[in-house]
Design a protein around this motif. Structure first.
Motif, short mmCIF file in Angstrom:
data_model
loop_
_atom_site.label_atom_id
_atom_site.label_comp_id
_atom_site.label_asym_id
_atom_site.label_seq_id
_atom_site.Cartn_x
_atom_site.Cartn_y
_atom_site.Cartn_z
N ASP A 62 0.54 -1.36 -0.05
CA ASP A 62 0.30 0.43 0.09
C ASP A 62 1.06 1.25 0.01
OD1 ASP A 62 -2.47 -2.00 -0.09
OD2 ASP A 62 -2.20 -1.17 2.10
N ARG A 63 1.72 0.99 0.90
CA ARG A 63 3.00 2.75 0.90
C ARG A 63 3.18 2.90 -0.87
NH1 ARG A 63 8.39 3.04 4.41
NH2 ARG A 63 8.47 4.31 3.30
N ALA A 64 4.15 1.50 -1.11
CA ALA A 64 4.38 1.73 -2.54
C ALA A 64 3.36 2.42 -3.35
CB ALA A 64 4.91 0.43 -2.80
N ARG A 65 2.50 1.75 -3.57
CA ARG A 65 0.83 1.77 -4.30
C ARG A 65 1.04 3.87 -4.35
NH1 ARG A 65 -2.61 -3.04 -4.23
NH2 ARG A 65 -2.04 -4.04 -5.60
N ARG A 66 0.81 3.99 -2.96
CA ARG A 66 1.01 5.90 -2.57
C ARG A 66 1.76 6.73 -3.10
NH1 ARG A 66 -1.05 3.51 2.06
NH2 ARG A 66 0.93 4.06 3.68
N GLN A 67 3.35 5.90 -3.26
CA GLN A 67 4.26 6.56 -3.05
C GLN A 67 4.04 6.96 -4.71
OE1 GLN A 67 7.47 4.30 -1.88
NE2 GLN A 67 7.96 5.91 -0.05
N THR A 68 4.05 5.93 -5.29
CA THR A 68 4.04 5.99 -7.36
C THR A 68 2.72 7.35 -7.54
OG1 THR A 68 1.82 4.23 -7.29
CG2 THR A 68 4.67 3.63 -7.32
N ARG A 69 1.66 7.26 -7.21
CA ARG A 69 0.87 7.99 -7.08
C ARG A 69 0.90 9.87 -6.53
NH1 ARG A 69 -3.09 4.45 -4.48
NH2 ARG A 69 -3.35 2.96 -6.22
N THR A 70 2.70 9.84 -5.89
CA THR A 70 2.94 11.72 -5.65
C THR A 70 3.11 12.57 -7.01
OG1 THR A 70 4.70 10.35 -5.26
CG2 THR A 70 3.35 10.20 -3.36
N ARG A 71 3.16 13.70 -6.80
CA ARG A 71 3.93 14.01 -7.63
C ARG A 71 4.69 13.72 -8.36
NH1 ARG A 71 3.54 20.42 -6.71
NH2 ARG A 71 2.77 18.90 -4.98
N HIS A 72 5.97 13.38 -7.02
CA HIS A 72 7.61 13.91 -7.46
C HIS A 72 7.68 12.25 -8.25
CE1 HIS A 72 12.04 13.61 -6.09
NE2 HIS A 72 11.68 12.68 -5.82
N ALA A 73 7.12 11.09 -7.98
CA ALA A 73 6.90 10.07 -9.06
C ALA A 73 6.67 9.91 -9.72
CB ALA A 73 5.76 8.79 -8.03
N LYS A 74 5.36 10.74 -10.67
CA LYS A 74 5.23 11.07 -12.14
C LYS A 74 5.69 12.23 -12.41
CE LYS A 74 -0.02 10.30 -10.62
NZ LYS A 74 -0.81 10.77 -10.42
N ARG A 75 6.82 12.61 -12.54
CA ARG A 75 8.04 13.71 -13.09
C ARG A 75 9.13 12.33 -14.33
NH1 ARG A 75 12.05 17.11 -9.08
NH2 ARG A 75 10.76 16.81 -7.71
#
Length: 75
Positions: A62-75
């Protein structure tokens, strides 16, 4: 946590524990789901009740999925 509730608040109990797949499956009672006004929104099961499968390391997943949805991860 080892306790889960459906959207209507009914308790789901752990009924299976799969060591090979590293997950547990939780179910609500069939009678509970049959009488539930949220059933159509809660489960697609035609014959049974709501079930969820949770991996032993679900918190990490769940934590990894949340991280992939952050603005930082989508750069």
């Amino acid at each position: 946590a080892d306790a889960y509730r459906c959207p209507a608040g009914a308790a789901l109990t752990r009924r299976s524990y799969d060591r090979n797949r590293q997950r547990a499956t939780y179910y609500a009672g069939k009678a509970t789901c049959a009488a539930c006004p949220f059933r159509a929104r809660c489960t697609k099961s035609k014959t049974g009740a709501r079930q969820i499968k949770r991996y032993f390391d679900q918190a990490l997943i769940d934590r990894a999925r949340r991280q992939t949805r952050t603005r930082h991860a989508k750069r």
